[in-house]
Design a protein around this motif. Structure first.
Motif, PDB file in Angstrom:
ATOM      1  N   VAL A 247       0.767  -1.221   0.225  1.00 58.49           N
ATOM      2  CA  VAL A 247       0.025  -0.146  -0.276  1.00 58.49           C
ATOM      3  C   VAL A 247       0.873   1.186   0.101  1.00 58.49           C
ATOM      4  CG1 VAL A 247      -1.754   1.251   1.300  1.00 58.49           C
ATOM      5  CG2 VAL A 247      -1.704  -1.318   1.416  1.00 58.49           C
ATOM      6  N   VAL A 248       0.755   1.843  -1.054  1.00 59.16           N
ATOM      7  CA  VAL A 248       1.766   3.049  -1.104  1.00 59.16           C
ATOM      8  C   VAL A 248       0.692   4.574  -0.851  1.00 59.16           C
ATOM      9  CG1 VAL A 248       3.215   4.468  -2.876  1.00 59.16           C
ATOM     10  CG2 VAL A 248       3.070   2.088  -2.723  1.00 59.16           C
ATOM     11  N   PHE A 249       1.176   5.350  -0.084  1.00 55.93           N
ATOM     12  CA  PHE A 249       0.358   6.416   0.159  1.00 55.93           C
ATOM     13  C   PHE A 249       1.559   7.626   0.617  1.00 55.93           C
ATOM     14  CE2 PHE A 249       1.667   4.042   3.919  1.00 55.93           C
ATOM     15  CZ  PHE A 249       2.047   5.074   4.660  1.00 55.93           C
ATOM     16  N   THR A 250       0.903   8.943   0.503  1.00 56.50           N
ATOM     17  CA  THR A 250       1.614  10.155   0.736  1.00 56.50           C
ATOM     18  C   THR A 250       1.284  10.783   2.114  1.00 56.50           C
ATOM     19  OG1 THR A 250       1.524  10.525  -1.751  1.00 56.50           O
ATOM     20  CG2 THR A 250       2.128  12.264  -0.422  1.00 56.50           C
ATOM     21  N   ILE A 251       2.081  11.141   2.889  1.00 55.87           N
ATOM     22  CA  ILE A 251       1.831  12.119   3.784  1.00 55.87           C
ATOM     23  C   ILE A 251       2.252  13.685   3.518  1.00 55.87           C
ATOM     24  CG2 ILE A 251       3.014  12.566   6.211  1.00 55.87           C
ATOM     25  CD1 ILE A 251       3.487   9.791   6.731  1.00 55.87           C
ATOM     26  N   THR A 252       1.207  14.166   3.677  1.00 53.59           N
ATOM     27  CA  THR A 252       1.436  15.640   3.292  1.00 53.59           C
ATOM     28  C   THR A 252       1.525  16.713   4.697  1.00 53.59           C
ATOM     29  OG1 THR A 252      -1.244  15.907   3.033  1.00 53.59           O
ATOM     30  CG2 THR A 252       0.176  15.416   1.172  1.00 53.59           C
ATOM     31  N   ASP A 253       0.931  15.965   5.685  1.00 56.24           N
ATOM     32  CA  ASP A 253       0.780  16.862   6.937  1.00 56.24           C
ATOM     33  C   ASP A 253       1.657  15.974   8.183  1.00 56.24           C
ATOM     34  OD1 ASP A 253       0.638  17.974   9.179  1.00 56.24           O
ATOM     35  OD2 ASP A 253      -1.451  18.158   9.151  1.00 56.24           O
ATOM     36  N   PRO A 254       2.830  15.951   8.477  1.00 52.41           N
ATOM     37  CA  PRO A 254       3.643  15.192   9.264  1.00 52.41           C
ATOM     38  C   PRO A 254       3.226  15.247  11.095  1.00 52.41           C
ATOM     39  CG  PRO A 254       5.203  16.492   8.076  1.00 52.41           C
ATOM     40  CD  PRO A 254       3.789  17.100   7.806  1.00 52.41           C
ATOM     41  N   ALA A 255       2.012  16.188  10.964  1.00 50.84           N
ATOM     42  CA  ALA A 255       1.359  16.172  12.354  1.00 50.84           C
ATOM     43  C   ALA A 255       0.330  15.347  12.598  1.00 50.84           C
ATOM     44  CB  ALA A 255       1.350  17.725  12.772  1.00 50.84           C
ATOM     45  N   GLN A 256      -0.347  14.786  11.434  1.00 49.68           N
ATOM     46  CA  GLN A 256      -1.297  14.149  11.501  1.00 49.68           C
ATOM     47  C   GLN A 256      -1.204  12.753  12.014  1.00 49.68           C
ATOM     48  OE1 GLN A 256      -3.188  14.277   7.852  1.00 49.68           O
ATOM     49  NE2 GLN A 256      -4.769  15.531   8.465  1.00 49.68           N
ATOM     50  N   LYS A 257      -1.933  12.035  12.736  1.00 44.65           N
ATOM     51  CA  LYS A 257      -2.009  10.717  13.042  1.00 44.65           C
ATOM     52  C   LYS A 257      -2.848   9.772  11.899  1.00 44.65           C
ATOM     53  CE  LYS A 257      -2.369  10.995  18.103  1.00 44.65           C
ATOM     54  NZ  LYS A 257      -3.243  10.941  19.113  1.00 44.65           N
ATOM     55  N   LEU A 258      -1.737   9.094  11.297  1.00 48.12           N
ATOM     56  CA  LEU A 258      -2.530   8.249  10.124  1.00 48.12           C
ATOM     57  C   LEU A 258      -2.475   6.765  10.436  1.00 48.12           C
ATOM     58  CD1 LEU A 258      -0.326   9.550   7.109  1.00 48.12           C
ATOM     59  CD2 LEU A 258      -2.810   9.782   7.538  1.00 48.12           C
ATOM     60  N   HIS A 259      -4.002   6.253   9.924  1.00 50.62           N
ATOM     61  CA  HIS A 259      -4.158   4.825  10.500  1.00 50.62           C
ATOM     62  C   HIS A 259      -4.492   4.216   8.797  1.00 50.62           C
ATOM     63  CE1 HIS A 259      -5.309   1.180  12.690  1.00 50.62           C
ATOM     64  NE2 HIS A 259      -6.300   1.289  12.222  1.00 50.62           N
ATOM     65  N   VAL A 260      -3.646   3.197   8.569  1.00 50.15           N
ATOM     66  CA  VAL A 260      -3.954   2.674   7.347  1.00 50.15           C
ATOM     67  C   VAL A 260      -4.269   1.159   7.613  1.00 50.15           C
ATOM     68  CG1 VAL A 260      -2.709   2.173   5.109  1.00 50.15           C
ATOM     69  CG2 VAL A 260      -2.411   4.400   6.300  1.00 50.15           C
ATOM     70  N   PRO A 261      -5.556   0.739   7.847  1.00 54.68           N
ATOM     71  CA  PRO A 261      -5.901  -0.556   8.016  1.00 54.68           C
ATOM     72  C   PRO A 261      -6.000  -1.392   6.499  1.00 54.68           C
ATOM     73  CG  PRO A 261      -7.592   0.890   8.661  1.00 54.68           C
ATOM     74  CD  PRO A 261      -6.708   1.542   7.778  1.00 54.68           C
ATOM     75  N   LEU A 262      -5.711  -2.841   7.003  1.00 58.37           N
ATOM     76  CA  LEU A 262      -5.746  -3.802   5.699  1.00 58.37           C
ATOM     77  C   LEU A 262      -6.636  -4.669   6.072  1.00 58.37           C
ATOM     78  CD1 LEU A 262      -4.497  -4.555   2.994  1.00 58.37           C
ATOM     79  CD2 LEU A 262      -3.137  -6.193   4.276  1.00 58.37           C
ATOM     80  N   LEU A 263      -7.511  -5.127   5.352  1.00 60.31           N
ATOM     81  CA  LEU A 263      -8.491  -6.223   5.281  1.00 60.31           C
ATOM     82  C   LEU A 263      -8.260  -7.262   4.252  1.00 60.31           C
ATOM     83  CD1 LEU A 263     -12.087  -4.184   5.300  1.00 60.31           C
ATOM     84  CD2 LEU A 263     -10.326  -4.827   7.094  1.00 60.31           C
ATOM     85  N   ILE A 264      -7.964  -8.543   4.863  1.00 61.02           N
ATOM     86  CA  ILE A 264      -7.396  -9.502   3.700  1.00 61.02           C
ATOM     87  C   ILE A 264      -8.281 -10.865   3.882  1.00 61.02           C
ATOM     88  CG2 ILE A 264      -4.973  -8.909   3.728  1.00 61.02           C
ATOM     89  CD1 ILE A 264      -4.651 -11.089   5.882  1.00 61.02           C
ATOM     90  N   SER A 265      -8.424 -11.550   2.719  1.00 61.72           N
ATOM     91  CA  SER A 265      -8.878 -12.874   2.659  1.00 61.72           C
ATOM     92  C   SER A 265      -7.717 -13.360   1.624  1.00 61.72           C
ATOM     93  CB  SER A 265     -10.283 -12.796   1.916  1.00 61.72           C
ATOM     94  OG  SER A 265     -10.365 -13.023   0.770  1.00 61.72           O
ATOM     95  N   PRO A 266      -8.032 -14.699   1.405  1.00 57.66           N
ATOM     96  CA  PRO A 266      -7.064 -15.431   0.481  1.00 57.66           C
ATOM     97  C   PRO A 266      -7.089 -14.977  -1.016  1.00 57.66           C
ATOM     98  CG  PRO A 266      -7.844 -16.947   1.839  1.00 57.66           C
ATOM     99  CD  PRO A 266      -8.745 -15.634   2.062  1.00 57.66           C
ATOM    100  N   TYR A 267      -8.225 -14.265  -1.482  1.00 57.45           N
ATOM    101  CA  TYR A 267      -8.402 -13.702  -2.935  1.00 57.45           C
ATOM    102  C   TYR A 267      -8.817 -12.228  -2.870  1.00 57.45           C
ATOM    103  CZ  TYR A 267      -8.078 -18.605  -3.424  1.00 57.45           C
ATOM    104  OH  TYR A 267      -7.678 -19.943  -3.351  1.00 57.45           O
TER     105      TYR A 267
END
Length: 127
Positions: A99-119
């Motif tokens: 998962v590629v993402f950009t941080i523009t505001d270093p003061a923010q709390k970022l949460h990047v969840p991932l939901l997975i199944s085999p497919y």
């Protein structure tokens, strides 16, 4: 070192990066899944690894960027899904998820969840 207080008062103005991995086939957290964080370096567009963690029983890990560590830029979370599914006796269509993402505001709390199944997998910008 003691963990920061949950009230967040000690972290005002200092961003963090967290993730949470959920196995949507079981509805349970994905425990023991490897997670790597890298930052895209200029020039040359090389990825530099910043952190390597494994999710705990709740599918979470220590923040990948601690308060004050975040800088503006492009980042990549690499989730080692094949090993996780192999450990459960499954094969996975996706050997890993990035998962590629950009941080523009270093003061923010970022949460990047991932939901997975085999497919399948899904990610979103959480709070």
């Amino acid at each position: 070192s003691p963990l920061p207080q949950a009230d967040g008062m000690s972290e005002v103005g200092k961003g963090t990066l967290t993730t949470h991995v959920l196995n949507t086939a079981t509805g349970l957290p994905a425990a023991g899944l490897g997670v790597r964080l890298a930052q895209l370096q200029e020039p040359g567009l090389q990825w530099m690894e910043l952190a390597h963690r494994h999710t705990d029983a709740d599918g979470r890990c220590q923040p990948l960027l601690a308060p004050g560590q975040a800088k503006a830029g492009t980042y990549k979370l690499h989730f080692e899904t094949a090993e996780y599914w192999q450990g459960l006796g499954h094969t996975s269509f996706y050997p890993f998820v990035e998962v590629v993402f950009t941080i523009t505001d270093p003061a923010q709390k970022l949460h990047v969840p991932l939901l997975i199944s085999p497919y399948s997998y899904t990610t979103y910008r959480g709070s």
